[in-house]
Design a protein around this motif. Structure first.
Motif, PDB file in Angstrom:
ATOM      1  N   UNK A 107       9.226  20.353   1.145  1.00 14.89           N
ATOM      2  CA  UNK A 107      10.168  20.655   2.234  1.00 14.89           C
ATOM      3  C   UNK A 107      11.368  21.479   1.774  1.00 14.89           C
ATOM      4  N   UNK A 108      12.010  21.143   0.646  1.00 22.27           N
ATOM      5  CA  UNK A 108      13.157  21.967   0.223  1.00 22.27           C
ATOM      6  C   UNK A 108      12.795  23.430  -0.032  1.00 22.27           C
ATOM      7  N   UNK A 109      11.543  23.691  -0.420  1.00 28.62           N
ATOM      8  CA  UNK A 109      11.130  25.067  -0.718  1.00 28.62           C
ATOM      9  C   UNK A 109      10.588  25.781   0.511  1.00 28.62           C
ATOM     10  N   UNK A 110       9.826  25.056   1.346  1.00 26.31           N
ATOM     11  CA  UNK A 110       9.137  25.687   2.471  1.00 26.31           C
ATOM     12  C   UNK A 110       9.750  25.369   3.817  1.00 26.31           C
ATOM     13  N   UNK A 111      10.673  24.398   3.844  1.00 27.71           N
ATOM     14  CA  UNK A 111      11.262  24.000   5.114  1.00 27.71           C
ATOM     15  C   UNK A 111      10.339  23.079   5.889  1.00 27.71           C
ATOM     16  N   UNK A 112      10.792  22.669   7.064  1.00 26.39           N
ATOM     17  CA  UNK A 112       9.985  21.789   7.903  1.00 26.39           C
ATOM     18  C   UNK A 112       8.921  22.605   8.642  1.00 26.39           C
ATOM     19  N   UNK A 113       7.844  21.906   9.037  1.00 26.93           N
ATOM     20  CA  UNK A 113       6.775  22.580   9.756  1.00 26.93           C
ATOM     21  C   UNK A 113       5.438  22.429   9.065  1.00 26.93           C
ATOM     22  N   UNK A 181     -11.204  13.716   4.551  1.00 23.20           N
ATOM     23  CA  UNK A 181      -9.940  13.180   4.037  1.00 23.20           C
ATOM     24  C   UNK A 181      -8.765  13.947   4.631  1.00 23.20           C
ATOM     25  N   UNK A 182      -8.899  15.274   4.712  1.00 23.58           N
ATOM     26  CA  UNK A 182      -7.811  16.105   5.234  1.00 23.58           C
ATOM     27  C   UNK A 182      -7.525  15.805   6.698  1.00 23.58           C
ATOM     28  N   UNK A 183      -8.567  15.522   7.487  1.00 23.22           N
ATOM     29  CA  UNK A 183      -8.366  15.244   8.909  1.00 23.22           C
ATOM     30  C   UNK A 183      -7.468  14.022   9.099  1.00 23.22           C
ATOM     31  N   UNK A 184      -7.731  12.979   8.318  1.00 24.83           N
ATOM     32  CA  UNK A 184      -6.895  11.788   8.418  1.00 24.83           C
ATOM     33  C   UNK A 184      -5.519  11.982   7.812  1.00 24.83           C
ATOM     34  N   UNK A 185      -5.464  12.647   6.663  1.00 26.30           N
ATOM     35  CA  UNK A 185      -4.196  12.817   5.952  1.00 26.30           C
ATOM     36  C   UNK A 185      -3.246  13.746   6.705  1.00 26.30           C
ATOM     37  N   UNK A 186      -3.775  14.680   7.481  1.00 26.62           N
ATOM     38  CA  UNK A 186      -2.934  15.649   8.197  1.00 26.62           C
ATOM     39  C   UNK A 186      -1.963  14.980   9.163  1.00 26.62           C
ATOM     40  N   UNK A 187      -2.258  13.755   9.572  1.00 25.89           N
ATOM     41  CA  UNK A 187      -1.363  13.083  10.519  1.00 25.89           C
ATOM     42  C   UNK A 187       0.040  12.882   9.948  1.00 25.89           C
ATOM     43  N   UNK A 188       0.147  12.745   8.621  1.00 26.27           N
ATOM     44  CA  UNK A 188       1.476  12.528   8.040  1.00 26.27           C
ATOM     45  C   UNK A 188       2.317  13.797   8.105  1.00 26.27           C
ATOM     46  N   UNK A 189       1.697  14.924   8.418  1.00 30.63           N
ATOM     47  CA  UNK A 189       2.444  16.164   8.527  1.00 30.63           C
ATOM     48  C   UNK A 189       3.491  16.129   9.610  1.00 30.63           C
ATOM     49  N   UNK A 190       3.295  15.272  10.605  1.00 31.21           N
ATOM     50  CA  UNK A 190       4.271  15.182  11.684  1.00 31.21           C
ATOM     51  C   UNK A 190       5.600  14.590  11.222  1.00 31.21           C
ATOM     52  N   UNK A 191       5.608  13.957  10.062  1.00 36.18           N
ATOM     53  CA  UNK A 191       6.874  13.443   9.526  1.00 36.18           C
ATOM     54  C   UNK A 191       7.791  14.574   9.078  1.00 36.18           C
ATOM     55  N   UNK A 192       7.207  15.774   8.870  1.00 36.83           N
ATOM     56  CA  UNK A 192       8.025  16.939   8.509  1.00 36.83           C
ATOM     57  C   UNK A 192       7.896  18.022   9.583  1.00 36.83           C
ATOM     58  N   UNK A 194       5.382  19.049  11.428  1.00 37.03           N
ATOM     59  CA  UNK A 194       4.143  19.806  11.637  1.00 37.03           C
ATOM     60  C   UNK A 194       3.529  19.369  12.965  1.00 37.03           C
ATOM     61  N   UNK A 195       2.877  20.285  13.645  1.00 35.52           N
ATOM     62  CA  UNK A 195       2.310  20.034  14.971  1.00 35.52           C
ATOM     63  C   UNK A 195       0.924  19.434  14.805  1.00 35.52           C
ATOM     64  N   UNK A 196       0.851  18.104  14.607  1.00 34.76           N
ATOM     65  CA  UNK A 196      -0.433  17.436  14.427  1.00 34.76           C
ATOM     66  C   UNK A 196      -0.513  16.209  15.327  1.00 34.76           C
TER      67      UNK A 196
END
Length: 245
Positions: A107-113, A181-192, A194-196
């Motif tokens: 996040x500090x390098x790429x920002x939120x999203x 694995x990625x399909x399930x793990x992608x849900x945590x992207x919404x904590x930063x 990400x539109x998931x």
């Protein structure tokens, strides 16, 4: 129609209905909704969230496939064996750090999203593809390889025309594991931000609305089941075509 195909039709129909017409399921989710709360998640379209979720998974998985396969090819060549320890370290990196930790560092390098989520899924997805590709390329039938040399194929031709096709079933197994694995793990992207589909689950946790959690979790689960099944069918078809069990 076979029983397996009948079940596939049911699962696909259920998924489409949940994504396109979630209000049809309001009576089912209502018992899990706090008094006075909205039953069906309506802050963002479930279709929009689903497409974005799958898009992030597709981009991250494609990048992981390219890098993992290229690394596996490199370390299975005589001139690249010295790079095997380094390649294994790179492939294991994503498994060493939990995705949440990768998100926090990115996040500090790429920002939120979507950016941090893509990095986390990419790193987390390399290992199964790399290991399976390396195994597939390292366990080819010696007689087949000798025949390929005997008819005058160059190293590049042997790789493209013989080695990769024969290793494809194992490569597909690694891809299947990585993508699911990625399909399930992608849900945590919404904590930063990400539109998931994790957005629905997080909203349910924050508002104590279990129906939201069930909606998000059910859609993610159905996507995972269908994609797992599709990749399994592709792997089986490939094995039959190659005459490999």
């Amino acid at each position: 129609m076979s029983r397996a195909n009948f079940l596939r039709v049911i699962v696909v129909s259920l998924l489409f209905a949940l994504v396109l017409q979630p209000e049809w399921f309001a009576p089912i989710f209502e018992p899990f909704t706090p008094p006075g709360a909205v039953v069906i998640y309506d802050r963002t379209s479930l279709l929009s969230l689903s497409l974005s979720h799958l898009g992030i998974v597709a981009v991250a998985s494609l990048a992981a496939i390219i890098v993992a396969v290229l690394l596996a090819i490199l370390v299975t060549r005589p001139q690249g064996k010295a790079f095997l320890p380094l390649s294994r370290t790179i492939a294991n990196m994503g498994q060493t750090f939990p995705p949440v930790a990768v998100l926090a560092l990115a996040v500090p390098m790429l920002g939120f999203g979507a950016g941090p989520t893509l990095v986390a899924l990419f790193l987390y997805g390399i290992l199964p593809i790399f290991e399976n590709t390396m195994t597939g390329l390292s366990t080819l039938p010696p007689a087949t390889m000798e025949a390929a040399r005997g008819i005058g194929l160059s190293r590049r031709q042997r790789l493209i025309q013989v080695e990769l096709p024969l290793a494809l079933p194992l490569i597909l197994t690694g891809i299947r594991l990585s993508v699911v694995i990625a399909i399930g793990t992608a849900t945590i992207g919404s904590t930063v931000a990400a539109h998931t589909l994790g957005e629905v689950i997080i909203a349910g946790l924050l508002t104590n609305n279990t129906s939201y959690v069930l909606q998000g979790g059910l859609i993610v689960g159905l996507f995972a089941v269908l994609i797992y099944d599709a990749l399994t069918q592709l792997e089986t078809h490939t094995r039959k075509r190659l005459g490999v069990m």
